[in-house]
Design an enzyme around this catalytic site. Structure first.
Site, PDB file in Angstrom:
ATOM      1  CE  LYS A 181     -52.234-102.509  14.161  1.00  0.00           C
ATOM      2  NZ  LYS A 181     -51.394-102.559  16.551  1.00  0.00           N
ATOM      3  N   PRO A 182     -52.057-106.634  16.773  1.00  0.00           N
ATOM      4  CG  PRO A 182     -50.947-108.980  18.185  1.00  0.00           C
ATOM      5  CD  PRO A 182     -50.798-108.402  16.820  1.00  0.00           C
ATOM      6  CG  ASP A 183     -53.574-101.868  21.733  1.00  0.00           C
ATOM      7  OD1 ASP A 183     -54.371-100.994  20.576  1.00  0.00           O
ATOM      8  OD2 ASP A 183     -52.794-101.310  22.885  1.00  0.00           O
ATOM      9  N   GLY A 208     -62.497-102.720  17.603  1.00  0.00           N
ATOM     10  CA  GLY A 208     -62.104-101.458  18.023  1.00  0.00           C
ATOM     11  C   GLY A 208     -62.794 -99.855  18.135  1.00  0.00           C
ATOM     12  CB  SER A 209     -62.411 -96.926  18.386  1.00  0.00           C
ATOM     13  OG  SER A 209     -61.525 -96.425  17.465  1.00  0.00           O
ATOM     14  CB  CYS A 254     -66.926-104.141  23.068  1.00  0.00           C
ATOM     15  SG  CYS A 254     -67.107-105.989  23.261  1.00  0.00           S
ATOM     16  CD1 TRP A 310     -55.916-100.368  24.093  1.00  0.00           C
ATOM     17  CD2 TRP A 310     -56.679-101.306  25.725  1.00  0.00           C
ATOM     18  NE1 TRP A 310     -56.666 -99.734  24.351  1.00  0.00           N
ATOM     19  CE2 TRP A 310     -57.407 -99.533  25.044  1.00  0.00           C
ATOM     20  CE3 TRP A 310     -57.228-101.479  27.453  1.00  0.00           C
ATOM     21  CZ2 TRP A 310     -58.193 -99.173  25.727  1.00  0.00           C
ATOM     22  CZ3 TRP A 310     -58.393-101.425  27.051  1.00  0.00           C
ATOM     23  CH2 TRP A 310     -58.936 -99.982  27.005  1.00  0.00           C
ATOM     24  CG  ASN A 311     -61.256-104.614  25.028  1.00  0.00           C
ATOM     25  OD1 ASN A 311     -60.573-105.072  23.874  1.00  0.00           O
ATOM     26  ND2 ASN A 311     -62.437-104.852  25.540  1.00  0.00           N
ATOM     27  CD  GLU A 366     -67.801-108.636  15.846  1.00  0.00           C
ATOM     28  OE1 GLU A 366     -68.544-107.769  16.774  1.00  0.00           O
ATOM     29  OE2 GLU A 366     -67.705-109.212  15.608  1.00  0.00           O
ATOM     30  CG  LEU A 367     -66.977-100.794  14.886  1.00  0.00           C
ATOM     31  CD1 LEU A 367     -67.464-100.219  13.642  1.00  0.00           C
ATOM     32  CD2 LEU A 367     -65.098-100.858  15.113  1.00  0.00           C
ATOM     33  CD  GLU A 424     -67.137 -97.185  24.010  1.00  0.00           C
ATOM     34  OE1 GLU A 424     -66.275 -97.296  22.670  1.00  0.00           O
ATOM     35  OE2 GLU A 424     -67.452 -98.873  23.866  1.00  0.00           O
TER      36      GLU A 424
END
Ligand code: NAD
Length: 539
Positions: A203-205, A254-255, A310, A179-180, A276-277, A408
């Site tokens: 699949k977006p947030d 995401g995370s 991120c 979502w960021n 990409e975390l 984080e």
């Protein structure tokens, strides 16, 4: 009120835009506009999920939810569309991307409204998103053809073995995004996938669906076949496994915790993925840094998008020689930031996205305070400005036993540390599990580059916070260690969405004894040949 309008000519944001002048401000979206977007979700469940705006906690939209049959249908449609897309020329694909570039810039007001409404970020930070997507569309629109072109490589027998290396697309790529950065994260990676000849199921947030759906509409306007970009909606824990089962490749942002689940699912299917975390990104301010410039850059590094970025900085290492001067300037600049929850320009730092994010930020700051850290500035929520607004916070004396030392935070919180020599700064930057982004400040750029090379992060910016690497589309971007696998941007970001196929055509000689030659004689001839080739300097 600024005059933004949606394509039907109606205002996108209807109502007072400035809560300072009207604390009951409500930003209502025209229902027919919302409906025109949500219809794009592949959904037959009849279920919807409400979303609300972090600006004021008021309802924003009801998003139709996708069930397992809908995910299957999205992949069926995408696969059909991909077969047709594959037959389009690279010039046609590039032209669509370049048209998208213009559409993104033309529709930026609507996009900014949606991004701010859904995420709560400051409008000036929202602007980074159309900027990044336009850069991405132009970069791949201009370079994809060259990168994907069939390439001739040397064959084993010079002149007689012809080798062509092709880059056919993977097929259907699942893009799962956070979502960021609701526009950039939902769209940019997928553009590379499309350029390479794939279809996308996105699949977006759940919180930022409208921005992602508006982007899907612009893709269609740019000339992409209607079914090439499918959008599904629902909880990642349910839809994720269903998508992985059907995808040819998964592109996840995401995370780290979720990234590991994605990697495990992809291993089961034996398909590739890029991850990409998260990060715990350091800034290093060397003793010869331009202190004023470093302090200005540090504010952007730490507090862009209220730290929900991120690549933003949560750890700062400052040389003894400039520590006091830097800290004084950094604190002063941080305290000068204007905070707020508004769709208007003029806010320097906006809201966090949710109660969950606010809870994490408060937990980390309270834990640090309780264990002895000093709060130099910030350190409290500002419900008077918006339900999830939190002050930009600078901590001193953060130690390894505190949560924010290595976890984080993903909020506007930074810990400042002092260092005595560069080797120590590098070692402390490399401490911990992450390796996403770093920033080094020095007047001696050659020295800064030498320091940068020793930092174990996928991107390092010198005399800039994060934008120098993030906006340099030709350069790959991604994480080392627990910050991810694979790279977005650059040729690497395109080629991850392709297979590599080598086609070798052999003429005249064969790889077996000829003209009645014995196996032993053949082995001797080949051995002599190998020696000759090495002497001739062949690869
Ligand atoms: P998250 O991992 O909770 O969610 C990201 C996406 O994954 C969402 O769409 C979510 O619905 C989906 N998801 C959740 N569980 C899933 C599952 N089991 N299977 C498949 N999908 C699932 O992350 P978040 O909290 O939304 O985002 C913040 C994190 O993202 C931070 O750690 C941040 O550093 C990271 N991030 C990284 C980058 C980067 O480029 N490295 C960019 C942006 C954000």
């Amino acid at each position: 009120m600024a005059a933004h309008s949606n394509p039907s000519g109606q205002p996108l944001v209807d109502g007072p835009r400035d809560p300072e002048h009207d604390p009951t401000a409500s930003w209502a979206l025209e229902p027919s506009f919302v409906d025109s977007l949500t219809r794009r979700v592949v959904s037959t469940t009849g279920e919807t999920r409400p979303t609300m705006s972090p600006l004021n906690g008021q309802p924003l939209a009801h998003i139709p939810q996708s069930g397992p049959d809908d995910v299957a249908e999205a992949f069926r449609r995408a696969r059909r569309a991909q077969h047709a897309w594959l037959r389009t020329s690279l010039e046609e694909r590039s032209a669509a991307l370049l048209r998208l570039h213009d559409l993104i810039l033309d529709h930026q007001d609507q996009l900014l409204d949606l991004i701010v409404l859904e995420s709560g970020k400051a409008r000036k930070h929202a602007f980074d998103e159309p900027l990044h997507v336009a850069l991405t569309a132009r970069y791949y629109g201009r370079t994809a053809e060259k990168v994907l072109r069939t390439e001739r490589r040397p064959g084993v027998v010079p002149g007689l073995t012809r080798v062509d290396v092709h880059h056919p697309p993977k097929g259907v790529v699942a893009v799962i995004s956070p979502w960021n950065y609701p526009l950039t994260m939902a769209l940019s990676d997928g553009l590379a996938a499309i350029a390479a000849g794939n279809a996308v199921v996105a699949k977006p947030d759940a919180q930022t669906m409208l921005t992602a759906l508006y982007a899907a509409r612009l893709l269609e306007e740019a000339g992409l076949p209607a079914d090439l970009w499918q959008v599904v909606a629902g909880p990642g824990s349910q839809l994720g496994p269903q998508m992985i089962e059907r995808a040819d490749y998964v592109c996840f942002t995401g995370s780290t915790a979720t990234g590991k689940k994605i990697a495990a699912g992809c291993a089961e299917q034996l398909i590739g993925c890029s991850l990409e975390l998260g990060g715990k990104n350091p800034i290093v301010v060397l003793r010869d840094a331009d202190v004023e410039r470093a302090a200005e850059g540090a504010v952007r590094a730490c507090f862009s998008n209220a730290g929900q970025l991120c690549v933003s900085t949560e750890r700062m290492f400052v040389a003894d020689q400039v520590f006091d001067r830097f800290l004084e300037r950094f604190v002063a600049r941080t305290e000068a930031l204007s905070l707020g929850a508004s769709t208007d320009w003029g806010v320097d730092m906006g809201s966090l996205i949710s109660q969950e994010q606010l809870d994490t930020v408060e937990r980390h700051v309270e834990d640090a305070r309780a264990k002895g850290a000093t709060v130099l500035t910030g350190g409290r929520a500002r419900p008077d400005l918006g339900p999830y607004v939190y002050e930009p916070t600078i901590l001193l004396g953060v130690t390894p036993d505190m949560l924010c030392f290595s976890e984080e935070t993903f909020g506007p919180v930074v810990a400042v540390h002092r260092f005595h020599d560069e080797a120590e700064a590098v070692a402390r930057s490399n401490d911990g599990d992450y390796g996403l982004n770093a920033s080094v400040w020095s007047r001696d750029t050659a020295r800064a580059r030498r320091v940068a090379e020793h930092i174990k992060c996928g991107t390092v910016n010198i005399n800039e916070a994060f934008a120098a690497t993030f906006a340099s589309l030709a350069a790959p971007m991604g994480g080392m260690r627990q910050s991810g696998l694979g790279r977005r941007q650059g040729p690497e970001g395109l080629l991850r969405f392709t297979e590599t196929q080598s086609i070798a055509t052999q003429r005249l000689v064969r790889f077996a004894p000829m003209l009645g030659m014995s196996d032993e004689a053949y082995a001797k001839v080949m051995t002599a040949q190998l020696r000759l080739m090495k002497r001739l300097g062949r690869a």
